[in-house]
Design an enzyme around this catalytic site. Structure first.
Site, PDB file in Angstrom:
ATOM      1  N   LYS A  71     -41.215  29.327  16.491  1.00  0.00           N
ATOM      2  CA  LYS A  71     -41.797  28.828  15.242  1.00  0.00           C
ATOM      3  C   LYS A  71     -43.069  27.981  15.429  1.00  0.00           C
ATOM      4  O   LYS A  71     -43.915  27.954  14.544  1.00  0.00           O
ATOM      5  CB  LYS A  71     -40.754  28.038  14.447  1.00  0.00           C
ATOM      6  N   ASN A  92     -42.466  30.267   9.987  1.00  0.00           N
ATOM      7  CA  ASN A  92     -41.369  31.245  10.127  1.00  0.00           C
ATOM      8  C   ASN A  92     -41.737  32.584   9.488  1.00  0.00           C
ATOM      9  O   ASN A  92     -40.938  33.514   9.495  1.00  0.00           O
ATOM     10  CB  ASN A  92     -40.071  30.719   9.505  1.00  0.00           C
ATOM     11  N   ASP A 107     -39.091  28.544   4.989  1.00  0.00           N
ATOM     12  CA  ASP A 107     -37.824  27.786   5.072  1.00  0.00           C
ATOM     13  C   ASP A 107     -37.859  26.634   4.071  1.00  0.00           C
ATOM     14  O   ASP A 107     -36.953  26.468   3.252  1.00  0.00           O
ATOM     15  CB  ASP A 107     -37.629  27.191   6.472  1.00  0.00           C
ATOM     16  N   GLY A 130     -30.896  14.537  10.100  1.00  0.00           N
ATOM     17  CA  GLY A 130     -31.524  15.469  11.025  1.00  0.00           C
ATOM     18  C   GLY A 130     -33.021  15.292  11.021  1.00  0.00           C
ATOM     19  O   GLY A 130     -33.616  14.819  10.031  1.00  0.00           O
ATOM     20  N   ALA A 131     -33.632  15.664  12.140  1.00  0.00           N
ATOM     21  CA  ALA A 131     -35.094  15.539  12.272  1.00  0.00           C
ATOM     22  C   ALA A 131     -35.658  16.693  13.083  1.00  0.00           C
ATOM     23  O   ALA A 131     -36.726  16.585  13.673  1.00  0.00           O
ATOM     24  CB  ALA A 131     -35.434  14.201  12.924  1.00  0.00           C
ATOM     25  N   GLY A 133     -36.576  21.064  13.338  1.00  0.00           N
ATOM     26  CA  GLY A 133     -37.534  21.904  12.617  1.00  0.00           C
ATOM     27  C   GLY A 133     -37.159  22.131  11.163  1.00  0.00           C
ATOM     28  O   GLY A 133     -38.031  22.086  10.276  1.00  0.00           O
ATOM     29  N   ALA A 134     -35.875  22.350  10.903  1.00  0.00           N
ATOM     30  CA  ALA A 134     -35.456  22.621   9.530  1.00  0.00           C
ATOM     31  C   ALA A 134     -35.593  21.357   8.668  1.00  0.00           C
ATOM     32  O   ALA A 134     -36.035  21.419   7.512  1.00  0.00           O
ATOM     33  CB  ALA A 134     -34.020  23.135   9.510  1.00  0.00           C
ATOM     34  N   GLY A 248     -26.090  26.254   1.854  1.00  0.00           N
ATOM     35  CA  GLY A 248     -27.213  26.716   2.671  1.00  0.00           C
ATOM     36  C   GLY A 248     -27.605  28.174   2.447  1.00  0.00           C
ATOM     37  O   GLY A 248     -28.652  28.605   2.934  1.00  0.00           O
TER      38      GLY A 248
END
Ligand code: NDP
Length: 283
Positions: A71, A92, A107, A130-131, A133-134, A248
């Site tokens: 990515k 992506n 995304d 979270g930190a 890519g997503a 999701g």
């Protein structure tokens, strides 16, 4: 009649193409709309990425998706970036426009589209767990949509701070890093909670996002980006607490819908794609 091949340049899928959920999902939309297009899955090793993009150019592909680990590395092989992909620093989806390949990040856009079914993030406050890519893609899209503030809660301090700094430097939203020790209590002033970690992803379906259950108030929007299984422990717990819940699958399907729109100009039926992936994930 010519056929445009769209390919997923991926190094992360180990399944045969016909069982790959993304391939099945995209091709079900093509069949449903009688589109004379194909979407194929190609395994590409990092060392072969430049050649793979050169091959796509040579064959005149309308575009392609790429997943981990490509990515970020893909960017140097493309001709330009869309606005949010530039801020996120990851691509992506590549789209051929006027003969050149432009990198987009569908995304984050797919996540935002899911979120908008429950709430407009403009002026609101969010927590993102979270930190990676997503998380980066989701946080940037919310921030570009006018989110007022965001708390980045991540196990690794370094990665968490990098994402908070990115939001502060590239968007108008105010971001803060918060450490994650034990059960996290969602503060009263938060409107949106996003799990953008990989906690709960198949096969670790019993893994739990450490959030204090009592702090899940019914007014909260709880979005889990884990697509498989769609009913994660967080989704179950938040549903039981009466929160507004987003699974999701929405993000996965929407990123596909947006990618197809970029490549073909056609709006496809998200319901057909949802049915396809639900059938695969229920097996
Ligand atoms: P990364 O590997 O880049 O990031 C993973 C993140 O999860 C990191 O912040 C990591 O924290 C955190 N994490 C992992 N395990 C734990 C744990 N046990 N406790 C606390 N934190 C943890 O992955 P991505 O960002 O690319 O992907 C994350 C998830 O998003 C994946 O599961 C993927 O399936 C999903 N996804 C869903 C999409 C969809 O369409 N629905 C699209 C893209 C991704 P740390 O930094 O501390 O290591």
């Amino acid at each position: 009649m010519s056929i445009n091949f769209l390919s997923e340049l991926t190094g992360s899928f180990a399944m045969p193409a016909r069982e790959n959920p993304t391939v099945a999902m995209i091709e079900s939309a093509y069949r449903h709309h009688k589109l004379d297009w194909r979407y194929i899955n190609c395994e590409v090793a990092p060392k072969d990425l430049a050649n793979a993009v050169a091959g796509a150019r040579a064959m005149g592909w309308a575009g392609f998706n790429c997943s981990l680990p490509h990515k970020v590395a893909i960017i140097e092989h493309l001709d330009g970036l869309g606005e949010s992909a530039k801020v996120i620093g990851a691509v992506n989806c590549a789209v051929r426009r006027n003969g050149v390949y432009i990198g987009e990040n569908t995304d984050g856009k797919g996540f935002l589209q899911s979120l908008l079914t429950k709430i407009n993030p403009a002026g609101k406050s969010a927590i993102i767990f979270g930190a990676g890519g997503a998380a980066r893609a989701c946080a940037v899209e919310m921030a570009l949509s006018g989110l007022s503030s965001i708390w980045v809660v991540n196990r690794d301090l370094y990665r968490g701070r990098i994402l908070a700094d990115l939001i502060n430097s590239k968007t108008k939203a105010k971001a803060h890093y918060r450490s994650w020790d034990g059960e996290y209590t969602i503060p009263e002033n938060i409107d949106i909670v996003v799990n953008a970690t990989s906690i709960g992803l198949f096969p670790d379906i019993k893994a739990r996002v450490a959030v204090k259950n009592e702090s899940l108030r019914p007014s909260l929007i709880i979005a889990d980006i884990i697509p498989n299984p769609p009913r994660t422990r967080l989704v179950e717990e938040a549903t039981a607490r009466g929160c507004h819940v987003i699974d999701g699958l929405g993000m996965l399907i929407n990123q596909g819908v947006i990618s197809i729109k970029y490549w073909t100009g056609i709006d496809v039926d998200a319901g057909v794609m949802r049915k396809t992936v639900e059938e695969i994930f229920e097996r």
